[in-house]
Design an enzyme around this catalytic site. Structure first.
Site, PDB file in Angstrom:
ATOM      1  N   ARG A  23       0.835  -1.234   0.000  1.00 49.08           N
ATOM      2  CA  ARG A  23       0.000   0.000   0.000  1.00 49.08           C
ATOM      3  C   ARG A  23       0.850   1.257   0.000  1.00 49.08           C
ATOM      4  NH1 ARG A  23      -2.689  -1.101   5.560  1.00 49.08           N
ATOM      5  NH2 ARG A  23      -0.480  -1.627   5.864  1.00 49.08           N
ATOM      6  N   GLU A  28       6.361   5.971  12.617  1.00 44.34           N
ATOM      7  CA  GLU A  28       6.066   6.852  13.738  1.00 44.34           C
ATOM      8  C   GLU A  28       6.927   8.111  13.565  1.00 44.34           C
ATOM      9  OE1 GLU A  28       6.891   4.807  17.393  1.00 44.34           O
ATOM     10  OE2 GLU A  28       5.295   3.313  17.103  1.00 44.34           O
ATOM     11  N   GLN A  46       4.218  22.641  20.608  1.00 45.40           N
ATOM     12  CA  GLN A  46       3.645  23.268  19.414  1.00 45.40           C
ATOM     13  C   GLN A  46       4.197  22.600  18.170  1.00 45.40           C
ATOM     14  OE1 GLN A  46       3.462  27.660  19.343  1.00 45.40           O
ATOM     15  NE2 GLN A  46       4.448  27.599  17.303  1.00 45.40           N
ATOM     16  N   ASP A  47       3.298  22.394  17.196  1.00 44.64           N
ATOM     17  CA  ASP A  47       3.701  21.880  15.874  1.00 44.64           C
ATOM     18  C   ASP A  47       3.617  23.021  14.878  1.00 44.64           C
ATOM     19  OD1 ASP A  47       2.424  18.422  15.740  1.00 44.64           O
ATOM     20  OD2 ASP A  47       4.119  19.335  16.795  1.00 44.64           O
ATOM     21  N   ASN A  48       4.621  23.109  14.029  1.00 46.27           N
ATOM     22  CA  ASN A  48       4.619  24.135  12.974  1.00 46.27           C
ATOM     23  C   ASN A  48       4.700  23.462  11.612  1.00 46.27           C
ATOM     24  OD1 ASN A  48       4.694  26.123  14.959  1.00 46.27           O
ATOM     25  ND2 ASN A  48       6.912  26.286  14.922  1.00 46.27           N
ATOM     26  N   ARG A  58      14.569  30.145   4.710  1.00 46.13           N
ATOM     27  CA  ARG A  58      13.953  30.592   5.965  1.00 46.13           C
ATOM     28  C   ARG A  58      15.015  30.483   7.064  1.00 46.13           C
ATOM     29  NH1 ARG A  58       8.090  30.362   5.924  1.00 46.13           N
ATOM     30  NH2 ARG A  58       7.329  29.654   3.859  1.00 46.13           N
ATOM     31  N   HIS A  61      17.104  31.526  12.277  1.00 48.02           N
ATOM     32  CA  HIS A  61      16.237  31.986  13.367  1.00 48.02           C
ATOM     33  C   HIS A  61      16.436  31.186  14.653  1.00 48.02           C
ATOM     34  CE1 HIS A  61      13.183  32.999   9.942  1.00 48.02           C
ATOM     35  NE2 HIS A  61      14.151  33.884   9.998  1.00 48.02           N
ATOM     36  N   LYS A  71      13.924  22.075  18.649  1.00 50.51           N
ATOM     37  CA  LYS A  71      13.086  21.766  17.484  1.00 50.51           C
ATOM     38  C   LYS A  71      13.377  20.356  16.992  1.00 50.51           C
ATOM     39  CE  LYS A  71      13.327  26.596  16.118  1.00 50.51           C
ATOM     40  NZ  LYS A  71      14.033  27.587  15.300  1.00 50.51           N
ATOM     41  N   TYR A 131       7.638  20.810  11.948  1.00 51.35           N
ATOM     42  CA  TYR A 131       8.498  20.664  13.113  1.00 51.35           C
ATOM     43  C   TYR A 131       7.777  20.906  14.423  1.00 51.35           C
ATOM     44  CZ  TYR A 131       9.131  25.704  12.141  1.00 51.35           C
ATOM     45  OH  TYR A 131       8.943  27.040  11.861  1.00 51.35           O
ATOM     46  N   GLU A 142      12.236  36.539  19.470  1.00 51.43           N
ATOM     47  CA  GLU A 142      12.860  36.125  18.204  1.00 51.43           C
ATOM     48  C   GLU A 142      14.267  36.679  18.080  1.00 51.43           C
ATOM     49  OE1 GLU A 142       9.762  37.296  15.244  1.00 51.43           O
ATOM     50  OE2 GLU A 142       9.900  35.206  14.591  1.00 51.43           O
ATOM     51  N   LYS A 168      11.675  40.416   6.469  1.00 50.07           N
ATOM     52  CA  LYS A 168      12.134  40.355   7.867  1.00 50.07           C
ATOM     53  C   LYS A 168      13.532  39.735   7.933  1.00 50.07           C
ATOM     54  CE  LYS A 168      10.995  37.036  10.689  1.00 50.07           C
ATOM     55  NZ  LYS A 168      10.354  36.052  11.587  1.00 50.07           N
ATOM     56  N   ASP A 169      13.746  38.673   7.167  1.00 48.32           N
ATOM     57  CA  ASP A 169      15.046  37.990   7.201  1.00 48.32           C
ATOM     58  C   ASP A 169      16.123  38.817   6.518  1.00 48.32           C
ATOM     59  OD1 ASP A 169      13.909  34.497   6.957  1.00 48.32           O
ATOM     60  OD2 ASP A 169      13.858  35.981   8.585  1.00 48.32           O
TER      61      ASP A 169
HETATM   62  C1  LIG Z   1       7.557  30.761  13.738  1.00 51.65           C
HETATM   63  C2  LIG Z   1       6.152  31.281  13.890  1.00 51.65           C
HETATM   64  C3  LIG Z   1       5.651  32.286  13.102  1.00 51.65           C
HETATM   65  N1  LIG Z   1       4.363  32.722  13.273  1.00 51.65           N
HETATM   66  C4  LIG Z   1       3.858  33.780  12.379  1.00 51.65           C
HETATM   67  C5  LIG Z   1       4.691  35.035  12.365  1.00 51.65           C
HETATM   68  C6  LIG Z   1       4.570  35.528  10.952  1.00 51.65           C
HETATM   69  O1  LIG Z   1       3.430  36.386  10.823  1.00 51.65           O
HETATM   70  C7  LIG Z   1       4.313  34.276  10.131  1.00 51.65           C
HETATM   71  C8  LIG Z   1       5.522  33.805   9.373  1.00 51.65           C
HETATM   72  O2  LIG Z   1       6.593  33.718  10.300  1.00 51.65           O
HETATM   73  P1  LIG Z   1       8.101  33.627   9.790  1.00 51.65           P
HETATM   74  O3  LIG Z   1       8.261  34.479   8.559  1.00 51.65           O
HETATM   75  O4  LIG Z   1       8.974  33.923  10.977  1.00 51.65           O
HETATM   76  O5  LIG Z   1       8.186  32.097   9.369  1.00 51.65           O
HETATM   77  P2  LIG Z   1       9.565  31.337   9.045  1.00 51.65           P
HETATM   78  O6  LIG Z   1      10.472  32.227   8.262  1.00 51.65           O
HETATM   79  O7  LIG Z   1       9.184  30.030   8.486  1.00 51.65           O
HETATM   80  O8  LIG Z   1      10.191  31.147  10.480  1.00 51.65           O
HETATM   81  C9  LIG Z   1      10.673  29.902  10.924  1.00 51.65           C
HETATM   82  O9  LIG Z   1      11.838  29.675  10.198  1.00 51.65           O
HETATM   83  C10 LIG Z   1      12.846  28.860  10.739  1.00 51.65           C
HETATM   84  C11 LIG Z   1      13.064  27.723   9.782  1.00 51.65           C
HETATM   85  C12 LIG Z   1      12.670  28.391  12.104  1.00 51.65           C
HETATM   86  O10 LIG Z   1      13.346  27.463  12.543  1.00 51.65           O
HETATM   87  C13 LIG Z   1      11.740  29.060  13.007  1.00 51.65           C
HETATM   88  O11 LIG Z   1      10.969  28.086  13.675  1.00 51.65           O
HETATM   89  C14 LIG Z   1      10.838  30.048  12.402  1.00 51.65           C
HETATM   90  O12 LIG Z   1      11.387  31.307  12.705  1.00 51.65           O
HETATM   91  O13 LIG Z   1       3.918  33.259  11.067  1.00 51.65           O
HETATM   92  C15 LIG Z   1       3.526  32.186  14.223  1.00 51.65           C
HETATM   93  O14 LIG Z   1       2.366  32.598  14.363  1.00 51.65           O
HETATM   94  N2  LIG Z   1       4.006  31.192  15.038  1.00 51.65           N
HETATM   95  C16 LIG Z   1       5.283  30.713  14.909  1.00 51.65           C
HETATM   96  O15 LIG Z   1       5.677  29.786  15.655  1.00 51.65           O
END
Ligand SMILES: Cc1cn([C@H]2C[C@H](O)[C@@H](COP(=O)(O)OP(=O)(O)O[C@H]3O[C@H](C)C(=O)[C@H](O)[C@H]3O)O2)c(=O)[nH]c1=O
Length: 182
Positions: A23, A28, A46-48, A58, A61, A71, A131, A142, A168-169
């Protein structure tokens, strides 16, 4: 589940046991008890999940205390080069980084403890990155360093012109101007 140490203390590569049959496959993606049996006692809260087109970068951070995050990262679809930078003051590997190719093909995961900066570049379009973190998002906590910092000199495989970076980055500080909170 196979856990492999890396050149940086605490940064672990995790290979789940994958069960395949006619299949498809099952594995896990996380087991608290199996982590505990391996001496990894982390309470994820928390899961992202993010999706990225190819050449999206990205990072780099992290979050400072009181909301520092460990993480457990993996790729559900596609492929990334994942980067973890040790920013633990006093660590013999301070300022050093490791890169790993994580993909839905190899199903590898990376456990990144507190005191690291993390980032990745998507190597394919529609790469889904998922993650777990052991503390909640805190905008106030941050921290970050520019992805293409000259001192870190990470080879992302793309030029600044080709990389897709968030505004932002794009304004994150260089490592030489970064003061680690760890
Ligand atoms: C990380 C995070 C972001 N947000 C909001 C804040 C912003 O409005 C939006 C996008 O956030 P950001 O641009 O910071 O997302 P990434 O660039 O993927 O950030 C991540 O990128 C690298 C790979 C990482 O390891 C971090 O976990 C995390 O900073 O989601 C949330 O609401 N909760 C969260 O936990």
């Amino acid at each position: 589940m196979k856990i492999t140490k890396t050149a940086i203390e605490g940064l672990l590569l995790i290979e789940p046991q994958i069960f395949t049959d006619s299949r498809g496959y099952f594995f896990e993606s996380y087991s608290k008890t199996k982590f505990a049996d391996a001496g990894i006692d982390i309470d994820f809260v928390q899961d992202n999940q993010s999706v990225s087109c190819k050449n999206s970068v990205r990072g780099l951070h992290g979050q400072s205390n009181p909301h520092a995050q460990a993480k457990l990262v993996r790729v559900i679809k596609g492929r990334v080069m994942d980067v973890a930078v040790d920013i633990r003051t006093g660590s013999p590997t301070y300022g050093q980084y490791e890169t790993f190719e994580l993909s839905s093909e190899n199903q590898l995961q990376l456990l990144i403890p507190h005191g690291f900066l993390h980032g990745f570049i998507a190597l394919e379009d529609d790469t889904i990155f998922a993650y777990k973190v052991d503390d909640y998002y805190s905008k106030e906590c941050e921290i970050g360093v520019k992805w293409n910092d000259p001192a870190l000199n990470i080879d992302w495989g793309v030029t600044a012109a080709d990389a897709l970076i968030s505004p932002k980055d794009d304004i994150l500080p260089e490592f030489k101007d970064f003061k680690s909170p760890f």
